[in-house]
Enzyme design. Structure first.
Site, PDB file in Angstrom:
ATOM      1  N   CYS A   1      49.327 -20.586  93.527  1.00 46.94           N
ATOM      2  CA  CYS A   1      49.540 -21.784  94.344  1.00 46.94           C
ATOM      3  C   CYS A   1      48.763 -22.925  93.717  1.00 46.94           C
ATOM      4  O   CYS A   1      47.536 -22.865  93.615  1.00 46.94           O
ATOM      5  CB  CYS A   1      49.092 -21.559  95.782  1.00 46.94           C
ATOM      6  SG  CYS A   1      49.216 -23.047  96.812  1.00 46.94           S
TER       7      CYS A   1
ATOM      8  N   HIS B   1      61.258 -20.307  91.632  1.00 42.93           N
ATOM      9  CA  HIS B   1      61.718 -21.498  92.345  1.00 42.93           C
ATOM     10  C   HIS B   1      63.182 -21.765  92.010  1.00 42.93           C
ATOM     11  O   HIS B   1      63.627 -21.539  90.885  1.00 42.93           O
ATOM     12  CB  HIS B   1      60.894 -22.724  91.952  1.00 42.93           C
ATOM     13  CG  HIS B   1      59.477 -22.670  92.412  1.00 42.93           C
ATOM     14  ND1 HIS B   1      59.053 -23.221  93.597  1.00 42.93           N
ATOM     15  CD2 HIS B   1      58.379 -22.104  91.840  1.00 42.93           C
ATOM     16  CE1 HIS B   1      57.743 -23.000  93.740  1.00 42.93           C
ATOM     17  NE2 HIS B   1      57.319 -22.330  92.683  1.00 42.93           N
TER      18      HIS B   1
ATOM     19  N   GLU C   1      58.876 -22.578 101.253  1.00 41.80           N
ATOM     20  CA  GLU C   1      58.094 -21.578 100.529  1.00 41.80           C
ATOM     21  C   GLU C   1      58.395 -20.188 101.079  1.00 41.80           C
ATOM     22  O   GLU C   1      58.389 -19.980 102.297  1.00 41.80           O
ATOM     23  CB  GLU C   1      56.597 -21.864 100.659  1.00 41.80           C
ATOM     24  CG  GLU C   1      56.123 -23.036  99.830  1.00 41.80           C
ATOM     25  CD  GLU C   1      54.622 -23.040  99.639  1.00 41.80           C
ATOM     26  OE1 GLU C   1      54.071 -22.035  99.144  1.00 41.80           O
ATOM     27  OE2 GLU C   1      53.980 -24.056 100.013  1.00 41.80           O
TER      28      GLU C   1
ATOM     29  N   CYS D   1      53.978 -28.163  97.786  1.00 38.94           N
ATOM     30  CA  CYS D   1      53.863 -26.940  96.993  1.00 38.94           C
ATOM     31  C   CYS D   1      53.620 -27.354  95.549  1.00 38.94           C
ATOM     32  O   CYS D   1      54.469 -28.024  94.948  1.00 38.94           O
ATOM     33  CB  CYS D   1      55.117 -26.086  97.115  1.00 38.94           C
ATOM     34  SG  CYS D   1      55.118 -24.624  96.054  1.00 38.94           S
TER      35      CYS D   1
ATOM     36  N   GLY E   1      55.996 -25.745  93.187  1.00 37.97           N
ATOM     37  CA  GLY E   1      57.306 -26.324  93.477  1.00 37.97           C
ATOM     38  C   GLY E   1      57.461 -27.711  92.882  1.00 37.97           C
ATOM     39  O   GLY E   1      58.536 -28.079  92.395  1.00 37.97           O
TER      40      GLY E   1
END
Length: 266
Positions: A76, A154, A201, A210, A213
């Protein structure tokens, strides 16, 4: 019953509960993440982040991250920035370049410090990968998306209808093309070149931001000819600066990290 100190932090609204497990080990982090992340009956967060000391000399600290549903994430970006701020401002290190061991490898954090305050953090997120799913993904009538791995999967769809992220994300997270489930981004190029992005998510649903992301969205924009190698990704909770450098093919993410409050929980 013992009480465990925690810190609530967020990066662009992507909020997690942080615990220093070198001082306060957590026996069952999956259950804790589910219970504590509940926004009505718990602390409220997108998940639980465990900060530890690294057992290998190549890294300074470790990160484990558990989503609000208890599933463990590989990486993350927003949480990584928060860890950089946490370990520096809480006196756990004097370094302004920190090597963080995650389940997707070691990430290098460069802290931008003013006095004793970490104002922002740049994270070397590594190289993106573009393993195409084995079958076409039905994007609910939208254009076909771009699959990007930033250590976690993703699927980025460029559309004017970014507010459909809830319906689209819910349907695509478990699509058969994604055996590990998938994070879903809906993105739109604005008139000023900013990329407006909304995120679903896996394991948490719609989140304010994110980091991986944002990186995936920037990479997808380059691949599809919609943007250059430097992008401003505007998410629900704030803006992240993303640069995909030709020199090393790595993506670098820069953004803020914010303390919310400290507390204790049983």
């Amino acid at each position: 019953m013992s009480r465990i100190p925690f810190t609530k932090m967020h990066g662009c609204g992507n909020d997690y509960i942080y615990i220093n497990v070198s001082q306060h080990p957590i026996d069952d982090p999956k259950t804790a993440a589910i219970k504590w992340s509940d926004r009505h009956k718990g602390i409220g967060s997108d998940g639980l982040v465990l900060i530890g000391k690294s057992a290998v000399p190549e890294a300074d600290f470790t990160m484990r991250i558990f989503n609000a549903d208890g599933s463990e994430a590989l990486m993350c970006g927003n949480a990584s920035r928060c860890i950089g701020k946490y370990v520096y401002e809480r006196g756990l290190t004097t370094k302004t370049e920190i090597r963080l061991l995650t389940l997707s490898g070691i990430k290098v954090l460069s802290l931008h410090v003013n006095g004793n305050i970490v104002e922002s953090v740049t994270v070397d997120m590594g190289e993106p990968a573009f393993d195409v799913p084995t079958q076409f993904v039905d994007s609910r009538g939208m254009d076909k998306g771009t699959f990007v791995s930033m250590g976690n999967p993703h699927y980025v769809i460029f559309t004017e209808n970014v507010d459909q992220v809830g319906e689209t994300g819910h349907s695509l997270e478990y699509h058969p093309a994604f055996p590990q489930r998938c994070n879903i981004e809906l993105a739109r190029i604005e008139e000023d070149g900013t990329i407006r992005t909304r995120v679903w998510e896996r394991g948490s649903g719609i989140t304010q931001a994110c980091g991986t992301g944002a990186c995936a969205t920037a990479a997808a924009a380059v691949l599809t000819g919609k943007a250059g190698r430097t992008s401003q990704i505007a998410m629900d909770g704030g803006v992240l600066s993303i640069e995909w450098r030709e020199r090393d093919n790595h993506i670098y993410m820069t953004g803020p990290a914010t303390f919310v409050f400290d507390g204790e929980i049983e």
